[in-house]
Design a protein around this motif. Structure first.
Motif, PDB file in Angstrom:
ATOM      1  N   LYS A 150       6.775   3.274  -1.471  1.00 14.97           N
ATOM      2  CA  LYS A 150       8.065   4.283  -0.904  1.00 14.97           C
ATOM      3  C   LYS A 150       8.505   3.505   0.416  1.00 14.97           C
ATOM      4  O   LYS A 150       9.494   4.095   1.055  1.00 14.97           O
ATOM      5  N   SER A 151       7.803   2.767   1.028  1.00 16.84           N
ATOM      6  CA  SER A 151       8.167   1.971   2.144  1.00 16.84           C
ATOM      7  C   SER A 151       8.654   0.499   2.274  1.00 16.84           C
ATOM      8  O   SER A 151       8.505  -0.358   1.432  1.00 16.84           O
TER       9      SER A 151
ATOM     10  N   ASP B 180       0.978  -1.378   0.067  1.00 14.13           N
ATOM     11  CA  ASP B 180      -0.004   0.029   0.001  1.00 14.13           C
ATOM     12  C   ASP B 180       0.845   1.355   0.071  1.00 14.13           C
ATOM     13  O   ASP B 180       0.302   2.429  -0.038  1.00 14.13           O
ATOM     14  N   ASP B 181       2.311   1.102  -0.127  1.00 10.83           N
ATOM     15  CA  ASP B 181       2.969   2.276  -0.125  1.00 10.83           C
ATOM     16  C   ASP B 181       4.485   1.970  -0.727  1.00 10.83           C
ATOM     17  O   ASP B 181       5.269   1.409  -0.047  1.00 10.83           O
TER      18      ASP B 181
END
Length: 365
Positions: free
Chosen positions: A284-285, A281-282
């Motif tokens: 960038k993480s 869901d991200d």
């Protein structure tokens, strides 16, 4: 007084260049990317001599194989130097496509692209490394949405300058095509690797270059970053920092390598690596803390795309795929260190059960 003198000299240079177009052209061409990390990596030829002489003999065995691509570490030479040498032993090409991490991409709000620089050459312990003329030819073939030219990011990033001294030592005629991979969705990495791979394949055809022999891909990556200390405010030790937790982290890394990086290189396996290391869901993480969570999948997709566009189809008409072979997995606490403190070098981070980094060497043919 010193400032005034420097200003006077600079003015003379500018005037001289204006009157001498050749001198001006020489200055413009002398656009050198300087070394960023002079602690973990060698900056002098004599340091490289000592580092190599102190490596385990098993890491320096001759290699008759020719690799088309590799995954290589980029941590301190004192921790990972032997694995650099062993991994790069099968890289025989003169022109190397370097695929690096963009550790500080957030500083420049860089994402959803591939980063190139405009440097003409790179500094190294054994002298200047020219950037291949193929880089600028490649950029003319790419979709403008695929890339950005950003020298500040290229200068600050250490993940490629870690590798270039070993490549230069192997081949003094080395030329490089450096690129960095910041935050990217998997879909973008597929699009960009296809675009860049197609451009490289076209250049290979024009220049009559052979994959592996004349041009190869080197992907920069460090594996798990683990521990409870020294990672800012984060605790990167989901299994704990005792011997059991450390063993579990090591085993998960080895499982990732076996399940996604070894054997036939397919998009499905590369996507599995992406799904393991990046949050769904991200993008960038981190999900599993490999700093090469973007450089590795993009680099593998790129290397495989070049193989598909330049290699011979199988007997059944299917496109060829590279095959990954495991070289070794090591870490800053699992393996003997190379002594560097008498070489005007050191370590950029601690190495103990509360803070350690792992490395994997992979070859692709």
């Amino acid at each position: 007084m010193r400032f005034i003198l420097l200003l006077f000299v600079c003015c003379i240079c500018v005037v001289a260049c204006d009157k001498n177009p050749q001198a001006k052209a020489a200055l413009l061409q002398n656009h050198i990317r300087h070394q960023e990390d002079t602690i973990g990596f060698a900056q002098y030829s004599w340091q490289m001599d000592s580092i190599i002489s102190r490596m385990d003999d098993a890491d320096k065995l001759p290699n008759s194989e020719t690799y088309k691509a590799v995954i290589c570490p980029h941590d301190d030479y004192g921790y990972a130097g032997g694995l650099y040498y062993k991994t790069l032993s099968g890289i025989k090409a003169k022109t190397i496509i370097l695929v690096g991490v963009a550790h500080r991409a957030r500083n420049f709000d860089l994402q959803d692209c591939i980063i190139f620089g405009s440097y003409d050459s790179w500094q190294s312990p054994d002298g200047i490394i020219p950037v291949s003329s193929l880089r600028d030819k490649l950029l003319t073939k790419l979709n403008k949405k695929t890339y950005v030219v950003h020298d500040s990011m290229m200068q600050l990033e250490h993940s490629l300058e870690a590798i270039t001294p070993f490549l230069k030592r192997k081949n003094p005629a080395l030329e490089i095509i450096p690129m960095l991979v910041p935050y990217n969705t998997f879909q973008n990495m597929q699009l960009f690797s296809d675009d860049i791979g197609s451009g490289i394949a076209a250049l290979m055809k024009e220049e009559k270059l052979i994959y592996g022999k004349d041009i190869a891909v080197v992907i920069s990556n460090d594996a798990i970053h683990y521990g409870s200390e020294g990672w800012g405010s984060g605790n990167l030790a989901p299994f704990g920092t005792d011997s059991i937790g450390t063993a579990q982290a090591r085993q998960k890394d080895l499982d990732i390598v076996k399940e996604t990086l070894q054997g036939e290189l397919t998009t499905k396996r590369v996507q599995k690596f992406n799904d393991i290391t990046i949050m769904a869901d991200d993008y960038k993480s981190y999900k599993w803390t490999w700093c090469g969570r973007y450089s590795t999948p993009f680099g593998l997709l790129l290397a495989n795309r070049i193989e598909q566009l330049t290699g011979a189809s199988n007997k059944d008409g299917k496109l060829p795929h590279l095959t990954g072979t495991f070289i070794d997995w090591r870490s800053s606490i699992h393996n003997t260190h190379i002594k560097v403190d008498d070489l005007r070098m050191g370590h950029t981070a601690q190495a103990d059960s509360t803070h350690w980094v792992a490395y994997v060497g992979m070859s692709y043919q």
